[in-house]
Design an enzyme around this catalytic site. Structure first.
Site, short mmCIF file in Angstrom:
data_model
loop_
_atom_site.label_atom_id
_atom_site.label_comp_id
_atom_site.label_asym_id
_atom_site.label_seq_id
_atom_site.Cartn_x
_atom_site.Cartn_y
_atom_site.Cartn_z
N GLU A 162 -1.92 1.18 -8.45
CA GLU A 162 -2.63 2.12 -9.29
C GLU A 162 -4.13 1.86 -9.19
OE1 GLU A 162 -2.07 3.91 -13.81
OE2 GLU A 162 -1.66 1.79 -13.44
N ASP A 170 0.86 -1.18 0.00
CA ASP A 170 0.00 0.00 0.00
C ASP A 170 0.89 1.23 0.00
OD1 ASP A 170 -2.18 1.64 0.05
OD2 ASP A 170 -2.77 1.20 2.12
#
Length: 613
Positions: free
Chosen positions: A594, A585
């Site tokens: 993304e 993360d």
């Protein structure tokens, strides 16, 4: 079911909007037992996964909120799992009929965090997933009355009139700018950057339109009746899902090249280097520009209204042209009774685009430009099949019947996993919704291919420690999208056959996205005790600038990337990893974290499908 723990987003109930302030969540500890962090569906298979070294079955027990044991049994040892790199036990709770909150599961000395059994979060999650698209609209202010003050922002790229790119690209090729500029205001930003791409927009648009069309044709209640989505168009008498989709369709129409336009283009396969061979004086009338985007890459963070880079229309491509033909044909039939004038405009554009693609069938997109994704595609046979299928369904013209049945994709026993680069399955799924568009024997072949594909996916799920319909080598860039698009085919198989096993495999994918995975992470922001909070996005960049917001709930990460595209920086920050664990993360790691329109679109589709019951 409890509200998402990581942040709060406006919810639209009974005609009024409740707005709260977003907060970054404190990440919970990893649970030793992996389970959907938002709860298990009562009317589907219910699985939990225990990573444990034991080679023999272990005792498990399920307790209710009061601490009473309500079910027990033995784990199923599935053993070493290549995708996760773990030795696994499966706990099957499918026989449990109780519903409620606060259940805990114990096995082998491990205890899960509390979870629910009931209807799941899907009614709320489908709304949050759809809200992604309003948040990422270009050319319009994102208003606090719809999203809350933290996510409100001025319009990005307002009144966007873009010229064609001209000059040298990264390979030293000298492009001659076409002679027109186009007003391409609107549409959705593709991902973490501010590019607007026709090929990524195409599959995202198709997915939303397909959901609406499927629900209408199958007599299902619409997922987003007018007034239920927090968008400016709510209350106009039109399904809110179609209102959001039209925002992108209108943009796609603006990307079509005016008649009488000519320019040099590289046609056909190139030699693999960045040096291109140009064909002079190509008639590009009716084609679609591949993208409109910044001249140079921008850094993070950067709200879209602060993007000062020059914007250009990049050269037209056959793939983009066929994306326009397919989605405009799809829109033409959907809006035929809603807005006949818009439907006719879409159909005219679709036919123009198809004729242009037939005339220029080999204008292949290049990745030679800085500032935006390339979305190159060396084979557009799949886009031709998709466009022909959509045009056949809408027009019933014999030329499209011949094109569909004469395609190599029509004769195949199985479907390809849908993606922006492989769109043939989109045509097949649309044809399955319209069996009368083909002779019965031909429609039966489409249905059989869908069922055979679903069976292959179900077989892969049976071999997967975490019960996912994808083998370990397939976890590349955007693996979560791959899983969701495979689940979409499984959902179609359930629609066609009524077999509950297909639905259970769709639920497996939802469970994985929401926490039943080797990282114990919910890949959907705002949903779960350990939910993704730092996507690669230039505006949802609170970790880089506290004045900017975190992501709103309902945003899905691209997910683990165990392939060659992981990249050196991600590999360094993540370290050694099995395919399903190659994720972090981290806002900088675009190869794993993304977010994009074509990944959130299947999240909308699947959560709406699951919410049907």
């Amino acid at each position: 079911m409890s509200e998402p723990t990581s942040m709060r987003l406006p919810l639209l109930f009974a005609g009024f909007l409740c707005i709260a302030t977003p907060v970054m969540a404190k990440e919970a500890a990893v649970s030793p037992i992996r389970v959907n962090q938002m709860g298990l569906l009562a009317n589907a298979a219910k699985l939990a996964i225990l990573p444990a070294s034991a080679t023999q079955p272990l005792d498990w027990s399920l307790r209710d909120a009061g601490g009473q044991v309500v079910a027990s049994g033995k784990t199923i040892v599935t053993g070493d799992d290549a995708a996760s790199g773990q030795h696994l036990h499966r706990i099957d709770l499918s026989a449990v009929t109780m519903t409620g909150e606060g259940f805990t599961l114990a096995a082998g000395g491990a205890v899960s965090r509390a979870f629910a059994i009931g209807t799941g979060p899907y009614g709320r999650l489908k709304r949050d997933a759809l809200a992604y698209f309003y948040h990422n609209r270009a050319g319009i202010p994102i208003e606090a009355r719809f999203v809350g003050a933290a996510w409100a922002r001025p319009a990005g790229h307002e009144k966007e009139i873009a010229p064609c790119y001209g000059g040298k690209d990264e390979g030293g090729n000298d492009w001659t700018a076409c002679g027109h500029s186009l007003n391409v205001t609107g549409g959705w930003y593709d991902a973490g950057d501010h590019g607007k791409y026709v090929v990524n927009g195409g599959i995202a648009l198709w997915t939303l339109l397909n959901l609406a069309e499927r629900q209408t044709l199958k007599g299902k209640a619409p997922a987003f009746p007018d007034g239920t989505a927090a968008i400016p168009e709510a209350g106009n008498g039109v399904n809110d899902l179609l209102d959001e989709a039209r925002w992108q369709m209108e943009f796609m129409l603006t990307m079509q090249v005016p008649d009488g336009s000519r320019m040099p283009l590289p046609l056909g396969p190139q030699d693999g280097s960045k040096r291109l061979n140009f064909t002079q004086d190509v008639d590009i009338s009716g084609m679609a520009h591949h993208k409109v985007a910044d001249e140079r890459w921008t850094g993070l963070p950067l709200p879209p209204h602060m993007d000062k880079e020059r914007r250009f229309l990049y050269p037209p491509s056959t793939a983009a042209t066929l994306n326009l033909a397919a989605t405009a044909a799809q829109a033409a039939r959907i809006w035929k009774t809603i807005d006949p004038a818009f439907a006719e405009r879409c159909l005219v554009a679709a036919v123009r685009a198809w004729k242009a693609a037939v005339r220029v069938p080999d204008a292949l997109a290049t990745s030679n430009f800085d500032g935006s994704g390339g979305y190159g595609d060396k084979d557009v046979a799949d886009e031709f099949f998709w466009a022909h299928a959509e045009l056949l369904i809408t027009t019933r013209h014999a030329v499209f019947t011949q094109a569909v049945t004469g395609s190599s994709f029509f004769g195949r026993d199985t479907l390809a996993e849908p993606s922006w680069a492989q769109t043939s399955s989109l045509g097949a799924l649309s044809l399955a919704l319209h069996p009368d568009a083909l002779a019965e024997a031909d429609s039966a072949r489409i249905r059989a291919a869908i069922l055979r594909t679903a069976d292959l996916y179900a077989g892969e799920a049976a071999d997967s420690g975490y019960a996912q319909p994808m083998g370990p080598k397939a976890y590349g860039w955007g693996s979560n999208s791959g899983l969701m698009n495979r689940a979409l085919i499984l959902a179609y198989a359930h629609d066609l056959s009524g077999q509950g096993a297909y639905r259970d495999r769709v639920v497996d994918v939802a469970d994985y996205l929401l926490g039943r995975n080797p990282l114990d992470i919910s890949y959907v922001s705002g949903y779960g005790a350990r939910a993704m909070q730092r996507p690669h996005h230039r505006f949802w960049a609170h970790v880089l600038d506290p004045k900017l917001p975190p992501p709103p709930p309902g945003v899905v990460s691209g997910g683990p990337n165990g392939g060659d595209s992981l990249g050196d920086e991600a590999r360094k920050r993540i370290g050694p990893c099995a395919p399903q664990t190659c994720w972090k993360d981290d806002i900088d790691l675009f190869t794993v974290n993304e977010v994009t329109i074509n990944w959130n679109a299947p999240l909308v589709w699947l959560t709406a499908w699951l919410d049907e019951g």
